[in-house]
Motif scaffolding. Structure first.
Motif, mmCIF file in Angstrom:
data_model
loop_
_atom_site.group_PDB
_atom_site.id
_atom_site.type_symbol
_atom_site.label_atom_id
_atom_site.label_comp_id
_atom_site.label_asym_id
_atom_site.label_seq_id
_atom_site.Cartn_x
_atom_site.Cartn_y
_atom_site.Cartn_z
ATOM 1 N N GLN B 91 0.836 -1.212 0.000
ATOM 2 C CA GLN B 91 0.000 0.000 0.000
ATOM 3 C C GLN B 91 0.868 1.259 0.000
ATOM 4 O OE1 GLN B 91 -3.073 -0.010 -0.508
ATOM 5 N NE2 GLN B 91 -4.076 -1.807 0.413
ATOM 6 N N GLN B 92 1.988 1.209 0.710
ATOM 7 C CA GLN B 92 2.906 2.361 0.700
ATOM 8 C C GLN B 92 3.419 2.612 -0.721
ATOM 9 O OE1 GLN B 92 5.878 1.201 3.577
ATOM 10 N NE2 GLN B 92 4.745 2.027 5.315
ATOM 11 N N LEU B 94 1.887 1.776 -3.543
ATOM 12 C CA LEU B 94 0.782 2.294 -4.360
ATOM 13 C C LEU B 94 0.538 3.766 -4.056
ATOM 14 C CD1 LEU B 94 -1.849 -0.599 -4.374
ATOM 15 C CD2 LEU B 94 -0.607 0.353 -6.335
ATOM 16 N N GLN B 95 0.604 4.118 -2.775
ATOM 17 C CA GLN B 95 0.414 5.536 -2.406
ATOM 18 C C GLN B 95 1.518 6.401 -3.000
ATOM 19 O OE1 GLN B 95 0.136 5.141 1.840
ATOM 20 N NE2 GLN B 95 -1.911 4.228 1.693
ATOM 21 N N ALA B 96 2.729 5.852 -3.083
ATOM 22 C CA ALA B 96 3.832 6.614 -3.682
ATOM 23 C C ALA B 96 3.541 6.903 -5.155
ATOM 24 C CB ALA B 96 5.143 5.843 -3.528
ATOM 25 N N GLU B 98 0.543 7.164 -6.493
ATOM 26 C CA GLU B 98 -0.528 8.176 -6.540
ATOM 27 C C GLU B 98 0.005 9.563 -6.212
ATOM 28 O OE1 GLU B 98 -3.766 6.868 -4.001
ATOM 29 O OE2 GLU B 98 -3.774 4.957 -5.114
ATOM 30 N N ALA B 99 0.850 9.642 -5.191
ATOM 31 C CA ALA B 99 1.400 10.935 -4.795
ATOM 32 C C ALA B 99 2.228 11.534 -5.938
ATOM 33 C CB ALA B 99 2.257 10.778 -3.541
ATOM 34 N N GLU B 102 -0.057 12.959 -8.509
ATOM 35 C CA GLU B 102 -0.777 14.179 -8.114
ATOM 36 C C GLU B 102 0.147 15.386 -7.992
ATOM 37 O OE1 GLU B 102 -2.813 13.124 -4.515
ATOM 38 O OE2 GLU B 102 -4.080 11.681 -5.610
#
Lengths: 220, 220
Positions: B91-92, B94-96, B98-99, B102
């Motif tokens: 998840q970390q 995947l969040q990277a 997305e970040a 963005e």
């Protein structure tokens, strides 16, 4: 002539002495080594497929139709089997470095040849086992040998990089970091490449090495 | 105001109602999550250090000064603990992705930012566990989730590469091969980087990404 028990009758020339029914010391040693290697090959495939911890020497023996006691004629313990498997893989990598050194005349040629063989070996049984085996899977007394061989390979790679930088064949990169980047990229197929997949190990190796040499940024 | 039992007396403003000695449902839930996270953090460090197979929930409990029964209030089994640990790491990652999407406006900026964070996460506890965990270490029913999350991250990386190729920010490499080369090079520090070493994870990540972008061949 290599004499093999089951084919002796057919291969024996007409005019010579009849073959002795007793095997020579050399024949017995060859036979022992062939059996030992068959055990290691069966073991390494199970280690790679199921993981070391989920593989017992009973499983390995069963896959060869022999008993665990028979395995103990050749290898002392599961830890010795694992250590032998990773040692074979690491020796293949060291031999690849030596072969590249002997057979290629330029620093770039040596580096490219070594990197390709390095990737190919890591997609094969014993190399795959090297990559998949964390040091913690080995008995504490077996770890120094594992670590020493890995260091030798890292040293060989760094030496090739330094030589290629020295004569301008590659850019003046940080040798330690470049060795880590290359090793990582070329170790990783041990986790994802399946021999049943579309591309051969040779094609994959060549393609990965090209990307690592060229980099991602456009060359204008 | 986030109310924490042991600091409640100090933080409570003078003029309000006295705090209830009974915790609210939300406080209990926060407390439960904090304890669950402490268990996962202790477990992931032991998994990384000793290997999953050599770590028992008794060891994890002992390191926290609690009993194994207490762990079972939060997590059902060792397999669930391992699955949660790798899920947090994935998840970390995947969040990277997305970040990066963005917060960066160019295709190259996104790619570089994602790759650096990817490497950094893989040097941290939960990311390290993702890399060190072979699928065979998870129970068969836990493997599809592990595989699906890894595929999502691979897809995110390939999409970033395709977009950067499309606008000319990187060379027209084979996207699948490039993703494998990058992932391998940036996963590998999970096996060799020690947080006690000289360079920080951020420096190492930046250095590896530079080498992968630039390649080894000289740019003339």
């Amino acid at each position: 002539m290599r004499f093999v028990a089951w084919s002796g009758m057919m291969e024996r020339p007409a005019a010579t002495e009849p073959a002795s029914p007793f095997r020579t010391a050399r024949q017995r040693e060859e036979d022992r080594l062939a059996k030992r290697e068959a055990v290691l090959r069966a073991a390494v495939r199970m280690f790679n497929e199921r993981g070391v911890h989920a593989t017992s020497l009973d499983d390995v023996a069963a896959s060869l139709g022999i008993s665990k006691r028979t395995i103990y004629h050749y290898l002392a313990s599961k830890d010795q089997v694992l250590l032998e498997c990773v040692t074979i893989g690491l020796q293949q990598l060291l031999q690849a470095a030596e072969a590249a050194r002997e057979e290629e005349s330029t620093t770039k040629g040596r580096l490219v040849r070594f990197l390709r063989r390095y990737a190919e070996i890591n997609m094969d049984d014993f190399g795959r086992c090297v990559i998949r085996t964390g040091e913690e899977s080995l008995a504490p007394e077996s770890r120094p040998r594992f670590r020493a061989l890995k260091r030798e390979i890292d040293d060989a790679l760094r030496r090739m990089l330094s030589e290629a930088i020295a004569d301008g064949a590659i850019a003046p990169v940080d040798v330690k970091m470049a060795a880590f980047a290359l090793a990582g990229a070329l170790n990783w197929p041990a986790r994802w490449h399946s021999p049943d997949g579309g591309r051969s190990a040779e094609e994959l190796a060549a393609s990965l090495v090209d990307i690592l040499l060229g980099g991602l940024l456009p060359r204008v």
